[in-house]
Design an enzyme around this catalytic site. Structure first.
Site, PDB file in Angstrom:
ATOM      1  N   ASN A   1       6.268   4.328  -8.066  1.00  0.00           N
ATOM      2  CA  ASN A   1       5.976   4.429  -6.719  1.00  0.00           C
ATOM      3  C   ASN A   1       6.382   2.966  -6.011  1.00  0.00           C
ATOM      4  O   ASN A   1       5.866   1.809  -6.345  1.00  0.00           O
ATOM      5  CB  ASN A   1       4.303   4.419  -6.597  1.00  0.00           C
ATOM      6  CG  ASN A   1       3.606   4.335  -5.210  1.00  0.00           C
ATOM      7  OD1 ASN A   1       4.396   4.186  -4.133  1.00  0.00           O
ATOM      8  ND2 ASN A   1       2.408   4.070  -5.178  1.00  0.00           N
TER       9      ASN A   1
ATOM     10  N   LYS B   1       6.163   2.018  -2.934  1.00  0.00           N
ATOM     11  CA  LYS B   1       5.095   1.578  -2.070  1.00  0.00           C
ATOM     12  C   LYS B   1       6.155   1.185  -0.542  1.00  0.00           C
ATOM     13  O   LYS B   1       7.030   1.839  -0.349  1.00  0.00           O
ATOM     14  CB  LYS B   1       4.591   0.637  -2.348  1.00  0.00           C
ATOM     15  CG  LYS B   1       3.727   0.887  -3.612  1.00  0.00           C
ATOM     16  CD  LYS B   1       2.560  -0.112  -3.885  1.00  0.00           C
ATOM     17  CE  LYS B   1       1.858   0.503  -5.159  1.00  0.00           C
ATOM     18  NZ  LYS B   1       0.780  -0.545  -5.820  1.00  0.00           N
TER      19      LYS B   1
ATOM     20  N   HIS C   1      -4.099   7.625  -3.173  1.00  0.00           N
ATOM     21  CA  HIS C   1      -3.697   6.578  -3.616  1.00  0.00           C
ATOM     22  C   HIS C   1      -4.689   5.389  -2.810  1.00  0.00           C
ATOM     23  O   HIS C   1      -5.119   5.679  -1.850  1.00  0.00           O
ATOM     24  CB  HIS C   1      -2.446   6.033  -3.206  1.00  0.00           C
ATOM     25  CG  HIS C   1      -2.003   4.782  -3.926  1.00  0.00           C
ATOM     26  ND1 HIS C   1      -2.492   3.499  -3.711  1.00  0.00           N
ATOM     27  CD2 HIS C   1      -1.249   4.615  -5.205  1.00  0.00           C
ATOM     28  CE1 HIS C   1      -1.870   2.624  -4.695  1.00  0.00           C
ATOM     29  NE2 HIS C   1      -1.248   3.314  -5.671  1.00  0.00           N
TER      30      HIS C   1
ATOM     31  N   GLU D   1      -4.791   2.369  -1.948  1.00  0.00           N
ATOM     32  CA  GLU D   1      -4.267   1.802  -0.814  1.00  0.00           C
ATOM     33  C   GLU D   1      -4.366   2.530   0.580  1.00  0.00           C
ATOM     34  O   GLU D   1      -4.728   2.087   1.527  1.00  0.00           O
ATOM     35  CB  GLU D   1      -2.664   1.198  -1.141  1.00  0.00           C
ATOM     36  CG  GLU D   1      -2.702  -0.031  -2.157  1.00  0.00           C
ATOM     37  CD  GLU D   1      -1.365   0.092  -2.921  1.00  0.00           C
ATOM     38  OE1 GLU D   1      -0.490   0.623  -2.591  1.00  0.00           O
ATOM     39  OE2 GLU D   1      -1.602  -0.722  -4.065  1.00  0.00           O
TER      40      GLU D   1
ATOM     41  N   GLU E   1      -5.866   5.221 -11.651  1.00  0.00           N
ATOM     42  CA  GLU E   1      -5.585   4.001 -11.376  1.00  0.00           C
ATOM     43  C   GLU E   1      -6.904   3.201 -10.685  1.00  0.00           C
ATOM     44  O   GLU E   1      -7.279   3.161  -9.655  1.00  0.00           O
ATOM     45  CB  GLU E   1      -4.539   3.931 -10.016  1.00  0.00           C
ATOM     46  CG  GLU E   1      -3.316   4.781 -10.366  1.00  0.00           C
ATOM     47  CD  GLU E   1      -2.266   4.225  -9.339  1.00  0.00           C
ATOM     48  OE1 GLU E   1      -1.286   3.853  -9.946  1.00  0.00           O
ATOM     49  OE2 GLU E   1      -2.431   4.202  -8.044  1.00  0.00           O
TER      50      GLU E   1
ATOM     51  N   GLY F   1      -1.677  -4.141  -9.280  1.00  0.00           N
ATOM     52  CA  GLY F   1      -0.871  -5.358  -8.897  1.00  0.00           C
ATOM     53  C   GLY F   1      -1.504  -6.620  -9.131  1.00  0.00           C
ATOM     54  O   GLY F   1      -1.399  -7.629  -8.887  1.00  0.00           O
TER      55      GLY F   1
ATOM     56  N   SER G   1      -0.986  -2.118 -13.084  1.00  0.00           N
ATOM     57  CA  SER G   1      -0.278  -3.168 -13.855  1.00  0.00           C
ATOM     58  C   SER G   1       0.411  -2.683 -15.211  1.00  0.00           C
ATOM     59  O   SER G   1       0.558  -3.568 -16.272  1.00  0.00           O
ATOM     60  CB  SER G   1      -1.179  -4.281 -14.092  1.00  0.00           C
ATOM     61  OG  SER G   1      -1.579  -4.852 -13.080  1.00  0.00           O
TER      62      SER G   1
HETATM   63  P1  13P Z   1       1.217  -1.749  -9.800  1.00  0.00           P
HETATM   64  O1  13P Z   1       2.041  -1.065 -11.204  1.00  0.00           O
HETATM   65  O2  13P Z   1       2.069  -2.631  -9.234  1.00  0.00           O
HETATM   66  O3  13P Z   1      -0.100  -2.234 -10.227  1.00  0.00           O
HETATM   67  O4  13P Z   1       0.945  -0.612  -8.902  1.00  0.00           O
HETATM   68  C1  13P Z   1       0.266   0.581  -9.575  1.00  0.00           C
HETATM   69  C2  13P Z   1       0.202   1.374  -8.368  1.00  0.00           C
HETATM   70  O5  13P Z   1      -0.743   1.494  -7.647  1.00  0.00           O
HETATM   71  C3  13P Z   1       0.933   2.705  -8.673  1.00  0.00           C
HETATM   72  O6  13P Z   1       0.433   3.636  -7.668  1.00  0.00           O
END
Ligand code: 13P
Length: 251
Positions: free
Chosen positions: A9, A11, A95, A97, A163, A169, A209
């Site tokens: 992903n 982003k 997601h 976010e 997640e 992150g 992560s």
């Molecule tokens: P990270 O791997 O950067 O922690 O992000 C995970 C994520 O949100 C994947 O959709």
């Protein structure tokens, strides 16, 4: 056995030119993925170009989000049908976010999921508790899962991604045992609603992560069918090492 799926992903990263450059590196680094499924979710603006760059490879394309409606006066939105048209096989839905920064509710996510299925896409449904809810993971995951899938007949067409919000992150992933416990919970709820066979066919990924060092701990667990990778998917060598950490698959 369920086919392992590793999703990158990206982003809010990569112009078209940067996306193509990364895809070219990824193609070399990944080579033959050994039956594992690999999908890349670039930003909308790069989808068409990335589709061209992936042509002839087994790497699939994914959208990062879609709208719940097929068409209409929804300025700025992209429909599931449009994603299918540009060559996507998957779309990420719900997601954290999107939930946090775009105010997406469980009900809105349920509509997106149905729109994705109707368009012939496989939704990747993200579930996860916030840091403040760490003591109530079971309750949060059950609510998110059951609301999103309430009108779904075939949950095995959906990929579930656990997640935990606190792990995204942060450099602090869940432990493989914690992720496996949630994968078990998801299958328990799926079995209760749709029967054990359907539950047994549905893939559950872990995200948060994941990196080249810790990926094997998750992907080696029988309960966990793959990974949804953010930051570490922006580097070809790291992402290909994560793909290699998943078991081979003979379909
Ligand atoms: P990270 O791997 O950067 O922690 O992000 C995970 C994520 O949100 C994947 O959709």
């Amino acid at each position: 056995m369920r086919r392992p799926l590793i999703v990158g992903n990206w982003k809010l990263h990569k112009t078209v030119g940067e996306a193509i450059a990364l895809i070219e590196k990824l193609k070399l680094a990944i080579g033959d993925p050994g039956g594992r499924e690999v999908a890349i979710a670039p930003p909308f603006t790069a989808l068409y170009a990335v589709r061209g760059a992936l042509c002839g490879t087994p790497i699939a394309l994914a959208g990062q989000d879609c709208h719940g409606e097929e068409k209409g006066a929804f300025t700025g939105a992209v429909s599931a049908g449009m994603l299918r048209d540009v060559g996507c096989r998957y779309v990420i839905v719900g997601h954290s976010e999107r939930r946090e920064h775009f105010g997406e509710t469980d009900a809105a996510i349920a509509r997106k999921l149905l729109a994705a299925l109707a368009a012939g896409l496989a939704p990747i449904l993200c579930l996860g508790e916030k840091s403040k809810d760490r003591g109530r993971t079971r309750e949060v995951i059950t609510r998110q899962l059951e609301t999103a899938l309430a009108s779904v007949e075939r949950p095995d067409r959906v990929v579930i991604a656990y997640e935990p919000v606190w792990a995204i992150g942060s450099g602090t992933p869940a432990t493989p045992a914690e992720a496996a416990t949630v994968a078990d919970l998801v299958r328990e709820r799926l079995a209760a609603g749709w029967g054990p066979e359907m539950a047994g066919r549905t893939r559950v990924l872990y995200g948060g992560s994941v990196n080249a060092t810790n990926a094997g701990g998750f992907l080696g667990r029988e309960e966990i069918d793959g990974a949804l990778v953010g930051g570490a998917s922006l580097d070809a060598t790291t992402f290909s090492a994560i793909v290699e950490a998943a078991p081979f698959f003979e379909g």
